[in-house]
Design a protein around this motif. Structure first.
Motif, short mmCIF file in Angstrom:
data_model
loop_
_atom_site.label_atom_id
_atom_site.label_comp_id
_atom_site.label_asym_id
_atom_site.label_seq_id
_atom_site.Cartn_x
_atom_site.Cartn_y
_atom_site.Cartn_z
N GLN A 56 4.06 0.95 -2.76
CA GLN A 56 3.28 1.24 -1.56
C GLN A 56 1.93 0.55 -1.70
O GLN A 56 1.67 -0.47 -1.09
CB GLN A 56 3.12 2.76 -1.39
CG GLN A 56 2.20 3.18 -0.26
CD GLN A 56 2.68 2.78 1.12
OE1 GLN A 56 3.82 2.39 1.31
NE2 GLN A 56 1.79 2.83 2.09
N VAL A 57 1.06 1.06 -2.54
CA VAL A 57 -0.19 0.37 -2.84
C VAL A 57 -0.20 -0.07 -4.30
O VAL A 57 -0.46 -1.22 -4.62
CB VAL A 57 -1.42 1.26 -2.53
CG1 VAL A 57 -2.71 0.61 -3.02
CG2 VAL A 57 -1.49 1.53 -1.03
N ARG A 67 1.98 7.48 -4.38
CA ARG A 67 2.98 7.36 -3.32
C ARG A 67 3.78 6.07 -3.47
O ARG A 67 3.25 5.04 -3.86
CB ARG A 67 2.27 7.36 -1.96
CG ARG A 67 1.75 8.74 -1.59
CD ARG A 67 0.96 8.73 -0.29
NE ARG A 67 0.80 10.09 0.19
CZ ARG A 67 -0.18 10.91 -0.15
NH1 ARG A 67 -1.12 10.49 -0.99
NH2 ARG A 67 -0.25 12.13 0.32
N ARG A 69 7.15 3.78 -1.35
CA ARG A 69 7.57 3.52 0.04
C ARG A 69 8.35 4.68 0.64
O ARG A 69 8.29 4.93 1.84
CB ARG A 69 8.41 2.25 0.09
CG ARG A 69 7.61 0.97 -0.08
CD ARG A 69 6.88 0.56 1.17
NE ARG A 69 5.88 -0.47 0.87
CZ ARG A 69 4.96 -0.87 1.72
NH1 ARG A 69 4.90 -0.34 2.92
NH2 ARG A 69 4.08 -1.79 1.38
N HIS A 72 5.84 7.63 1.41
CA HIS A 72 5.05 7.19 2.57
C HIS A 72 5.89 7.30 3.85
O HIS A 72 5.41 7.81 4.88
CB HIS A 72 4.58 5.76 2.37
CG HIS A 72 4.04 5.11 3.61
ND1 HIS A 72 2.86 5.51 4.21
CD2 HIS A 72 4.54 4.11 4.38
CE1 HIS A 72 2.66 4.77 5.29
NE2 HIS A 72 3.65 3.92 5.41
N ALA A 181 -1.67 -3.46 4.50
CA ALA A 181 -2.07 -2.10 4.14
C ALA A 181 -2.37 -1.95 2.66
O ALA A 181 -3.12 -1.06 2.26
CB ALA A 181 -0.96 -1.13 4.54
N ASP A 182 -1.79 -2.81 1.82
CA ASP A 182 -2.03 -2.70 0.38
C ASP A 182 -3.20 -3.54 -0.09
O ASP A 182 -3.48 -3.65 -1.28
CB ASP A 182 -0.77 -3.08 -0.42
CG ASP A 182 -0.35 -4.54 -0.22
OD1 ASP A 182 -1.02 -5.25 0.55
OD2 ASP A 182 0.63 -4.95 -0.85
N ASP A 224 2.32 5.33 11.34
CA ASP A 224 2.17 4.56 10.11
C ASP A 224 0.68 4.36 9.79
O ASP A 224 0.23 4.58 8.67
CB ASP A 224 2.87 3.21 10.28
CG ASP A 224 2.90 2.37 9.02
OD1 ASP A 224 2.80 2.94 7.91
OD2 ASP A 224 3.02 1.14 9.13
N TYR A 228 -1.11 6.16 6.41
CA TYR A 228 -1.64 5.46 5.24
C TYR A 228 -3.16 5.44 5.22
O TYR A 228 -3.77 5.37 4.15
CB TYR A 228 -1.00 4.08 5.06
CG TYR A 228 -1.48 2.91 5.87
CD1 TYR A 228 -2.76 2.39 5.74
CD2 TYR A 228 -0.61 2.26 6.73
CE1 TYR A 228 -3.16 1.28 6.45
CE2 TYR A 228 -1.00 1.14 7.46
CZ TYR A 228 -2.29 0.66 7.32
OH TYR A 228 -2.69 -0.43 8.03
N HIS A 231 -3.75 9.01 3.68
CA HIS A 231 -3.18 9.24 2.35
C HIS A 231 -3.68 8.24 1.31
O HIS A 231 -3.75 8.58 0.12
CB HIS A 231 -1.65 9.22 2.44
CG HIS A 231 -1.11 10.39 3.22
ND1 HIS A 231 -0.18 10.24 4.23
CD2 HIS A 231 -1.41 11.70 3.17
CE1 HIS A 231 0.09 11.43 4.75
NE2 HIS A 231 -0.64 12.33 4.12
N ASP A 232 -4.04 7.03 1.72
CA ASP A 232 -4.62 6.10 0.75
C ASP A 232 -5.98 6.60 0.27
O ASP A 232 -6.33 6.45 -0.91
CB ASP A 232 -4.77 4.70 1.36
CG ASP A 232 -3.44 3.95 1.43
OD1 ASP A 232 -2.43 4.51 0.96
OD2 ASP A 232 -3.41 2.83 1.97
N LYS A 345 -9.46 3.45 6.36
CA LYS A 345 -8.85 2.29 5.72
C LYS A 345 -9.90 1.50 4.94
O LYS A 345 -9.63 1.02 3.83
CB LYS A 345 -8.20 1.38 6.76
CG LYS A 345 -6.97 1.92 7.44
CD LYS A 345 -6.50 0.87 8.45
CE LYS A 345 -5.33 1.32 9.27
NZ LYS A 345 -4.94 0.32 10.28
#
Length: 431
Positions: A56-57, A67, A69, A72, A181-182, A224, A228, A231-232, A345
């Motif tokens: 994910q990240v 997390r 994929r 997530h 996103a990563d 989405d 993220y 949660h990120d 973000k």
């Protein structure tokens, strides 16, 4: 509250149609809507299970809390289902789209996507969303048509359309800009279908003009973003890289503009952050790992998700009477909500994703995938999994065979890609 069965009645026969018509289930089976069946097929798909082993990240082997994929996707699905139900559309469609939205991601997430895109130029490129459509309609086999060709999970038209975040081909894709996103640079153009999957794409988009997303795809897309962004930050807090009580806005705003919202001014972002800080659950003391601190963090993430989805629901209802089904209406995301999500973000990006320790690892990951693609292309079907070996033998030319190689590599988890590399090359990466 409207039930799943009641909302299903808003969808016509075309929305319920499958590529291959299916006979009714036996009379003693539980009664389910077509869209409930779609959701069940996705949950039981092997491609869904493989998401647990995909980045994910940071890599899924890094920590037992981080997390992946799959987790997530489950979180996105919960947000999408709740928002869809609140709007009165079919929650099973939105949830299935959310569960499927990352299926096409290769090993190492967007970094792996970048590598495979560069390696697949000769067969039309690679893009995670186009790979998702390919999985759902070809590679994840459940049903075959009269000619003996796999049609994948044979989902309904409405569900497949909802899974399509970028409803256009590579030739119509805009030049990439910003970041993923990563935190990796966005160098892959975003598109939703490869040329050899256009027949099923055209079937799916029957009666739709242009490149508009259906409402359910818009719900998936927003969910989405919401999941993220929240949660990120949560992951960054637990990893002790983010402290919301000591963040420095002036340092973060440049990242927000460079990565997400170029038009946002410092004053506008300052005002948005001030608004977020009015949330009662916004922390006033650093996270310390205690159960009380854990509970406070969970309350914050829950409140933020509710804040974002509530604002979107209110704005959408104000703009249109509905029904909020397919192409009858559009989701409305207020500017403030867009900026609030971008601020979160930006916080994660600044404190977590720009960390120098990730850069060298990502370079090695791309090198590994390049060597693996070369090894598979050289050795041919004897080293492939059976289904991909069959595809290789049926391929008409080098371009089609390269696509099979890419399909095989994209299907692997992070760990299985490392293991395949070690087995096929017989030496450590870079050795």
């Amino acid at each position: 509250m409207e039930s799943s069965h009641e909302s299903s009645e808003l969808y016509d026969e075309s929305a319920r149609e499958r590529i291959v018509a299916e006979l009714p289930k036996r009379v003693d089976a539980p009664e389910r809507t077509p869209f409930e069946r779609d959701r069940a097929r996705l949950v039981h798909a092997a491609a869904s299970r493989r998401l647990a082993g995909k980045t994910q990240v940071v890599g899924p082997q890094t920590d037992d809390f981080v997390r992946n994929r799959l987790t997530h996707s489950l979180e996105v699905a919960q947000v999408a289902r709740d928002l869809s139900r609140a709007l009165g559309s079919q929650p099973d469609i939105a949830e299935t789209a959310a569960l499927a939205h990352d299926l096409g991601h290769p090993p190492f997430g967007h970094n792996g996507e970048r590598a495979l895109a560069e390696l697949s130029e000769a067969c039309g490129g690679f893009e995670g969303n186009a790979q998702t459509l390919r999985l759902l309609t070809r590679l994840e086999a459940k049903t075959f048509d009269a000619s003996g060709r796999s049609v994948g999970l044979n989902l309904t038209r409405a569900t497949l359309d909802a899974c399509t975040k970028y409803p256009w081909g590579r030739d119509h894709a805009e030049a990439p800009e910003g970041v993923n996103a990563d935190g990796s640079p966005r160098v892959v153009s975003k598109f939703g279908v490869y040329d050899d999957d256009l027949p099923v794409f055209d079937w799916m988009r029957l009666g739709v003009r242009g490149t508009r997303q259906c409402l359910e795809a818009q719900v998936m897309d927003l969910s989405d973003d919401v999941a993220y962004s929240v949660h990120d930050v949560e992951d960054g807090i637990v990893a002790e890289r983010v402290d919301l009580t000591t963040i420095e806005p002036a340092a973060i705003w440049a990242t927000v503009r460079d990565w997400y919202v170029p038009s946002a001014s410092d004053d506008e972002l300052d005002e948005v952050l001030a608004g977020l800080r009015t949330q009662k659950s916004w922390p006033t003391s650093p996270y310390d790992g205690s159960r009380r601190s854990m509970a406070a963090l969970k309350n914050l993430t829950s409140d933020l998700i509710g804040r974002f989805c509530g604002a979107v629901q209110h704005a959408t209802f104000e703009a249109d009477p509905g029904p909020f089904v397919r192409y009858e209406a559009d989701l409305v995301v207020p500017r403030t909500t867009t900026l609030e999500i971008a601020v979160l973000k930006g916080i994660a990006a600044f404190y977590v994703m720009q960390a120098e320790d990730r850069v060298a690892v990502m370079s090695r990951q791309r090198e590994l995938l390049a060597e693996l693609v070369e090894a598979l292309a050289d050795r041919g079907p004897d080293v492939f999994q059976r289904s991909f070996a069959d595809d290789w033998r049926a391929a008409a030319d080098d371009s089609a065979r390269l696509r099979v190689v890419i399909d095989q590599v994209a299907s692997l988890t992070d760990q299985s890609a490392v293991e395949w590399h070690a087995r096929l090359l017989g030496r450590p990466l870079g050795g």
